[in-house]
Design a protein around this motif. Structure first.
Motif: not given
Length: 282
Positions: A119-126, A241-243, A249-252, A254-266
C-alpha cells in the motif's frame, strides 16, 4: 514501547478520608481543653487515613503516598520536568532513522522479489515498476513529491526535511539491496508477509523519530493528530484501495497475499503507534 508498569497490580482510585472502622461513623467525643484534637493519627492496627487535597493538572492522577501514576497513559502524567528527559538526542534520531529506513527498505526488497504489491506510495511505485520502464527507486521519489507540500503545511519544515531524507535513503537502498543480496527464488507467502512485517516495524521506528516514508504516511499522521483516527487504520483503508488496483498488473493470488500483508503491516502500526504510548520527543 511498554506501558507504565502497574502499582503492585492494585490500581485503585485515589484514597479518600474514611473512618477507621465501620462503627466509628459518629463524631468523636470532645477532648479536654488541655489536649489538641488530631484527625491525622489513627489507632494502632487501623487503616491509615489519607487526606485528599483537590488537585488539577498532571499531578491530579497521582497517588498521594507514592506519586505513582494511576492511569495507563504516561502522557497524562508527563510534567515539564520530565519532558526534556524524554526528548531524543541527535544521535538517537540519526540511528533511529537509519535503522527504520534499512528495515523498511529491506521489507520492500522482499516484496519486489516476491512479485507482490503493497500500500501507500511504495505500493504505487511497485505497480508502476511492474508496468513500466522506470525503476522502483526513481518512481518512489517521484510519487512522493506532491505529499511533501502537505508535510510542510501540516507537519512543519523539520518533519518534511526528515521525510525527504528518508524517502531518498529508501530510494538509494532499493539499488543497494539487490546489488549485495541476490534472491533467485523466494516463497511468495514468506516474502509478502515477512516483507510487510518489516515495513511496518521500519515505519514504526521512523514515526517515533519524527519521520516517515512520505505519501500516505503523512496523511495518516495528520488525520490521527487532527481527528484522533489511528494512523494504522487510516493507512489500511487506503492500502486496500491501492491493492485492488493491482489486479490489473498481478495475479489474483498475489493480490490476496498482498492484502493479507497490508493487514499485517498496518496492524503493527495500529497496535503500537498510539497517542501517549511512547514519550520519546524529537
Amino acid at each position: 514501547m511498554t506501558d507504565t508498569p502497574a502499582n503492585d497490580g492494585t490500581r485503585d482510585a485515589t484514597p479518600v478520608a474514611r473512618p477507621s472502622s465501620p462503627t466509628s461513623a459518629s463524631p468523636a467525643p470532645a477532648t479536654g481543653s488541655g489536649s489538641t484534637s488530631s484527625t491525622s493519627s489513627t489507632p494502632t492496627g487501623s487503616t491509615p487515613v489519607y487526606s485528599t487535597p483537590e488537585a488539577t493538572g498532571p499531578d491530579a492522577a497521582l497517588s498521594p503516598d507514592t506519586a505513582t501514576p494511576l492511569v495507563d497513559d504516561p502522557a497524562l502524567t508527563e510534567t515539564a520536568a520530565t519532558a526534556d528527559a524524554n526528548r531524543h538526542t541527535l544521535v538517537e534520531n540519526v540511528m533511529g532513522v537509519v535503522t527504520g529506513v534499512f528495515i523498511a527498505s529491506f521489507g520492500l526488497f522482499l516484496l519486489k522479489a516476491s512479485g507482490a504489491v503493497s500500500g501507500g506510495t511504495a505500493g504505487i511505485a511497485l505497480l508502476l515498476d511492474y508496468a513500466g520502464p522506470l525503476s522502483f527507486g526513481a518512481l518512489f521519489m517521484l510519487v512522493n513529491v506532491p505529499f511533501f507540500a502537505l508535510a510542510v503545511w501540516k507537519k512543519g519544515v523539520a518533519f518534511t526535511l526528515r521525510t525527504v531524507l528518508t524517502v531518498g535513503m529508501v530510494s538509494a537502498m532499493s539499488y543497494l539491496h539487490p546489488a549485495v543480496f541476490h534472491i533467485d527464488d523466494i516463497d511468495p507467502v514468506y516474502g509478502t508477509l515477512g516483507g510487510n512485517l518489516l515495513v511496518g516495524v521500519g515505519l514504526l521506528i521512523l514515526f517515533r523519530h519524527g519521520a516517515s516514508l512520505g505519501g500516505i504516511n503523512i496523511l495518516a499522521l495528520v488525520l490521527q493528530e487532527k481527528l484522533g483516527w489511528r494512523a494504522g487504520y487510516v493507512q489500511m483503508a487506503v492500502d486496500v484501495v491501492i491493492i485492488l488496483f493491482s489486479l490489473t498488473v498481478v495475479s489474483p493470488w498475489i493480490v490476496l497475499l498482498s492484502a493479507a500483508g497490508a493487514v499485517v503491516l498496518n496492524l503493527v502500526l495500529a497496535l503500537n503507534h498510539k497517542q501517549g504510548r511512547y514519550l520519546g520527543r524529537t
